[in-house]
Write an enzyme that holds these catalytic residues in place. Structure first.
Site, PDB file in Angstrom:
ATOM      1  N   ILE A   1      -2.361  -3.882  -1.962  1.00  0.00           N
ATOM      2  CA  ILE A   1      -1.009  -4.236  -2.224  1.00  0.00           C
ATOM      3  C   ILE A   1      -0.109  -4.374  -0.855  1.00  0.00           C
ATOM      4  CG2 ILE A   1      -0.981  -4.047  -4.725  1.00  0.00           C
ATOM      5  CD1 ILE A   1       0.609  -1.596  -4.180  1.00  0.00           C
TER       6      ILE A   1
ATOM      7  N   ASP B   1       2.153   3.909   8.201  1.00  0.00           N
ATOM      8  CA  ASP B   1       1.678   4.025   6.604  1.00  0.00           C
ATOM      9  C   ASP B   1       0.284   3.651   6.380  1.00  0.00           C
ATOM     10  OD1 ASP B   1       1.236   4.529   4.328  1.00  0.00           O
ATOM     11  OD2 ASP B   1       3.046   3.461   3.530  1.00  0.00           O
TER      12      ASP B   1
ATOM     13  N   GLY C   1       5.812  -1.475  -0.042  1.00  0.00           N
ATOM     14  CA  GLY C   1       7.124  -1.784  -0.415  1.00  0.00           C
ATOM     15  C   GLY C   1       8.139  -1.714   0.499  1.00  0.00           C
TER      16      GLY C   1
ATOM     17  N   HIS D   1      -3.288  -0.004   0.652  1.00  0.00           N
ATOM     18  CA  HIS D   1      -2.912  -1.385   1.295  1.00  0.00           C
ATOM     19  C   HIS D   1      -3.790  -1.827   2.398  1.00  0.00           C
ATOM     20  CE1 HIS D   1       1.075  -0.186  -0.101  1.00  0.00           C
ATOM     21  NE2 HIS D   1       0.965   1.123   0.582  1.00  0.00           N
TER      22      HIS D   1
END
Length: 290
Positions: free
Chosen positions: A213, A193, A216, A198
């Site tokens: 962040i 990803d 998830g 991120h």
């Protein structure tokens, strides 16, 4: 309308060849915090962690299915005919994984993905991307990725399920604290990803966050590992299914509070961010087990 529901539901499934080996498994496990000992009074590396990090003892945490072959299910779903949306309006709303048998350490599989449903939530649409993976021995897993698209509702479609799972009215049976390393997102993104949200502070600010962040699905993996290690005797083969709703963000450097309530054949879980007054992170979370 950017989402043509009929066209999306009738589109030909997308087939992807998946290949993985022990290095992919080990990298994924490290990306969700394996190898470290959350007990600061214990040894730097818990010997039990070798089942996640040492190739001669390796087993596969079922949430590896979300990164197997480096494929991004959500990105693939957004390229389906009939789906034309603004990526800035897209959120990963939830994830469900059903295991048909344990994932092998070395594997080749074919993953078939299709749009299983498009729900009308009024101000938003929810796209359900279903992916089935199978190898020469048969089905391995089925994964549902729920993609929340702001501003795309109101087309008169089915609203879909919207039940919320209440937490048990008692103290949790187990609670685990899991610190998230400052570089956790940088390590996790090596499993496939590459979203700069991120990693790149400037990109994160454009998206409305003070800093990058955590993925998830990284929190998803951290949580499953904590439940397997503390409530399922460290046995990954007991996991049958795992469902969650992404309720909030996690910032690298924070600590997760993972509360678990055991019932017959299932563990209900709540995940919060300790550093932000237990702000919700994962909700409506259940792990079904044998």
């Amino acid at each position: 309308m950017p989402i043509d529901v009929g066209r999306a539901l009738s589109a030909e499934p997308c087939r992807t060849d998946l290949v993985w080996g022990h290095k992919d498994i080990q990298l994924y496990h490290l990306g969700i915090g394996a190898g470290a000992n959350p007990d600061k009074d214990g040894p730097a590396t818990d010997p039990d962690e070798l089942r996640y990090t040492l190739e001669s003892r390796l087993h596969v945490l079922p949430s590896f299915a979300t990164v197997a072959g480096g494929a991004l299910a959500a990105a693939g779903g957004l390229s389906t005919p009939g789906i034309d949306v603004d990526l800035a309006a897209v959120l990963h709303g939830g994830q469900r994984l059903e295991l048909h048998r344990p994932i092998p350490v070395e594997g080749r599989a074919v993953q078939t993905s299709r749009i299983a449903a498009v729900y009308d939530k009024g101000k938003a649409a929810v796209i359900v991307l279903r992916s089935d993976a199978a190898d020469e021995d048969g089905p391995l897993w089925t994964s549902d990725t729920l993609i929340f698209v702001r501003g795309e509702g109101g087309f008169g479609g089915e609203r879909g399920p919207s039940e919320r799972l209440e937490l048990p009215d008692r103290e949790p049976d187990r609670t685990a604290l899991r610190p998230v390393r400052e570089d956790q997102a940088l390590l996790y993104r090596l499993s496939g990803d590459w979203n700069p949200l991120h990693a790149d502070p400037e990109f994160a600010k454009l998206a409305g966050f003070d800093k990058p962040i955590l993925h998830g699905l990284c929190t998803y993996g951290i949580t499953l590992k904590a439940v397997v290690d503390t409530a399922l005797d460290g046995d990954v083969s007991r996991v049958r299914a795992y469902t969650t709703r992404f309720a909030g963000v996690v910032y690298p450097g924070e600590t997760l509070r993972i509360r678990m309530w055991r019932d017959e054949g299932r563990v209900q879980v709540s995940v919060t961010a300790v550093d932000r007054d237990d702000a919700p992170v994962l909700a409506d979370t259940v792990i079904e087990h044998g």
